[in-house]
Each structure stands twice: as C-alpha cells, then as structure tokens.
Design an enzyme around this catalytic site. Structure first.
Site, PDB file in Angstrom:
ATOM      1  CE  LYS A 138      -1.233  -0.210   4.992  1.00  0.00           C
ATOM      2  NZ  LYS A 138       0.105  -0.442   5.245  1.00  0.00           N
TER       3      LYS A 138
ATOM      4  NE  ARG B  14      -1.990   0.202  10.679  1.00  0.00           N
ATOM      5  CZ  ARG B  14      -0.907   0.924   9.996  1.00  0.00           C
ATOM      6  NH1 ARG B  14      -1.125   1.970   9.313  1.00  0.00           N
ATOM      7  NH2 ARG B  14       0.133   0.345  10.035  1.00  0.00           N
TER       8      ARG B  14
ATOM      9  NE  ARG C 265       8.396  -2.960   4.384  1.00  0.00           N
ATOM     10  CZ  ARG C 265       7.103  -2.679   4.737  1.00  0.00           C
ATOM     11  NH1 ARG C 265       6.101  -2.013   3.816  1.00  0.00           N
ATOM     12  NH2 ARG C 265       6.667  -2.724   5.990  1.00  0.00           N
TER      13      ARG C 265
ATOM     14  NE  ARG D 109       8.549   0.186   8.576  1.00  0.00           N
ATOM     15  CZ  ARG D 109       7.337   0.138   8.149  1.00  0.00           C
ATOM     16  NH1 ARG D 109       6.795   0.387   6.864  1.00  0.00           N
ATOM     17  NH2 ARG D 109       6.458  -0.344   9.211  1.00  0.00           N
TER      18      ARG D 109
ATOM     19  NE  ARG E 136       4.285  -3.686  10.846  1.00  0.00           N
ATOM     20  CZ  ARG E 136       5.156  -3.711   9.931  1.00  0.00           C
ATOM     21  NH1 ARG E 136       6.237  -4.064   9.872  1.00  0.00           N
ATOM     22  NH2 ARG E 136       4.841  -3.056   8.820  1.00  0.00           N
TER      23      ARG E 136
HETATM   24  P1  AMP Z   1       3.190   1.594   8.272  1.00  0.00           P
HETATM   25  O1  AMP Z   1       4.306   2.408   7.873  1.00  0.00           O
HETATM   26  O2  AMP Z   1       1.804   2.087   7.967  1.00  0.00           O
HETATM   27  O3  AMP Z   1       3.403   0.095   8.377  1.00  0.00           O
HETATM   28  O4  AMP Z   1       3.076   1.849   9.928  1.00  0.00           O
HETATM   29  C1  AMP Z   1       4.142   1.646  10.973  1.00  0.00           C
HETATM   30  C2  AMP Z   1       3.820   1.624  12.300  1.00  0.00           C
HETATM   31  O5  AMP Z   1       3.375   2.858  12.511  1.00  0.00           O
HETATM   32  C3  AMP Z   1       2.596   0.757  12.782  1.00  0.00           C
HETATM   33  O6  AMP Z   1       2.761  -0.674  12.918  1.00  0.00           O
HETATM   34  C4  AMP Z   1       1.994   1.321  13.902  1.00  0.00           C
HETATM   35  O7  AMP Z   1       2.696   1.250  15.251  1.00  0.00           O
HETATM   36  C5  AMP Z   1       2.239   2.861  13.533  1.00  0.00           C
HETATM   37  N1  AMP Z   1       1.116   3.483  12.840  1.00  0.00           N
HETATM   38  C6  AMP Z   1       0.909   3.925  11.458  1.00  0.00           C
HETATM   39  N2  AMP Z   1      -0.240   4.322  11.142  1.00  0.00           N
HETATM   40  C7  AMP Z   1      -1.031   4.236  12.389  1.00  0.00           C
HETATM   41  C8  AMP Z   1      -2.416   4.523  12.870  1.00  0.00           C
HETATM   42  N3  AMP Z   1      -3.078   5.023  11.874  1.00  0.00           N
HETATM   43  N4  AMP Z   1      -2.752   4.504  14.065  1.00  0.00           N
HETATM   44  C9  AMP Z   1      -1.761   3.935  15.025  1.00  0.00           C
HETATM   45  N5  AMP Z   1      -0.751   3.610  14.757  1.00  0.00           N
HETATM   46  C10 AMP Z   1      -0.151   3.851  13.597  1.00  0.00           C
END
Ligand code: AMP
Length: 218
Positions: free
Chosen positions: A16, A90, A129, A162, A173
């Site tokens: 995404k 989320r 990744r 990451r 996750r």
């Molecule tokens: P992502 O880059 O979208 O995979 O997000 C990485 C991490 O950031 C997630 O595992 C959460 O810990 C945090 N995170 C990102 N977006 C949100 C959100 N909308 N609400 C809460 N935590 C978030």
C-alpha cells in the site's frame, strides 16, 4: 471543487505504501502516510516521536489521540487537493474521527481501496523490504531491488531495514491488522465505497488498476 478523497488500506506488506506514493504522484494528490509521518517524528526525536517509538517497534498501534493531530495537520496543508490516505484509519475509532474531521473540512471519503495479499506471502515480502529513511522510497530485495545495492534510486540515501520489519514483529502487526483494521471492510462496504484489489503481481499492473478505479490518467 475539491479533489477525490481516497483511502488505501490492507495488511502490512500489501504494497500500500508503494502504491499510494505512485497514485498520489500521478494524480497530483496529497500522500498521507501515518507510518512515514510517525517515523519522521521518531527520527527528529520529537516528544510525539518518543511516545510513538515503543509502540511502533513492538508492532502495536500508536494511541489514536497521538495520530489524529498529524493527520489533521497534513490534510489541512493539502488544501483542496485530492488525498490518498495510507495507513489511516487503522481501526473503527480512527474511522469515526476521520469522518468528523472530513465533515468539519467540508470533504468526504470517496473510495476505500482494499489491497489484499494472502498471509503467507506477507512475511516473505516484509523481511525482504528495504526503505529509504530520507525520501520514504520502498524496495524489495528480489521483486523491486535498487539499481545499486543499499542505495536509494530516488535520492541516493542509504537504505535500511525498518526496526519493525522483523519476522516476529510482522506476525504481531498481522494480528493487529486482523483484530483492529479488518473491521473497516464491513464499514466501507456498507457505504458502497469499498473496492477490492488483489495485491499480487506486477507493481505497474496493480497501479494501473488503482488509477482506473480512481479515475487518474497515467
Ligand atoms: P506502516 O508504515 O503503515 O506499516 O506503520 C508502521 C507503524 O506505525 C505501525 O505498526 C504502527 O505502530 C504505527 N502506525 C501507523 N499508522 C498508524 C495509525 N493510523 N494508528 C496507529 N498507529 C499507526
């Protein structure tokens, strides 16, 4: 007239982030990735970053109240432009907060695009990744490698893995996705704005499907 409001969501590793960046760039839309924005706060060592970091490294959601402010600021900065939400909302509480925020701004969510990938594919994808902390570009060591190993094609930055892209954290996750994020499917299906895209195969082919749905010309 305001541009389209689009949400791109799916399990971790569905692609995404990559697809949202491409879609926003080709459609002249604001790309709003809460993951990227939170990582920038962590990198900057801000108070918000310090609060968020532990949750992120553990694969848990950062508390809703911490995320809301950065979403609001970014949406407002985009003015009337269309937007692509990537990683927000989320959970159902964030979806309700988003509705309230958009209503206040006289905006709406027009489409919720679910990018779906089978669970067994996800762990393999995420552990391969690599990301660029400088410009947020995303690579896959096999499917989408950088031209020069370890170096970002876009900006020449050094690529990293990451801290939450390890196998154990990815599994956490995924569980969070199933429990908290999957219920958004029914919510947006009920509003008839859900579209389902299978996130397997060529990045460009998936992007084309998204552009057709959103009405963005290549
Ligand atoms: P992502 O880059 O979208 O995979 O997000 C990485 C991490 O950031 C997630 O595992 C959460 O810990 C945090 N995170 C990102 N977006 C949100 C959100 N909308 N609400 C809460 N935590 C978030």
């Amino acid at each position: 007239m305001s541009g389209k409001g689009v949400l791109l969501f799916g399990p971790p590793g569905s692609g995404k982030g990559t697809q949202a960046q491409l879609l926003a760039a080709s459609g002249g839309m604001t790309h709003l990735s809460t993951g990227d924005l939170l990582r920038e706060e962590v990198k900057a060592g801000s108070a918000l970053g310090k609060q968020a970091q532990g949750y992120m490294n553990a694969g848990q959601l950062v508390p809703d109240a911490l995320v809301l402010g950065i979403v609001k600021a970014r949406l407002k900065a985009g003015g009337d432009k269309g937007f692509v939400l990537d990683g927000y909302p989320r959970n159902l509480a964030q979806a309700a907060a988003l509705d309230a925020m958009l209503k206040e701004m006289g905006r709406a969510l027009d489409l919720a695009l679910l990018l779906d990938v089978p669970g067994d594919e996800i762990v393999a994808r995420i552990t391969n990744r690599r990301t660029c902390p400088a410009c947020n570009a995303v690579y896959h060591l096999k499917a989408n490698p950088p031209a020069k190993a370890g170096i970002c094609d876009q900006c020449g930055g050094a690529l990293v893995q990451r801290p939450d892209d390890t196998e154990a954290t990815v599994r956490k996750r995924l569980a969070v996705y199933e429990d908290s994020t999957r219920p958004l499917i029914d919510l947006y299906q009920g509003r008839s704005i859900l579209r389902h895209i299978i996130g397997l195969g060529d990045i460009a082919a998936i992007q084309n499907q998204l552009r057709v749905i959103v009405g963005v010309r290549a």
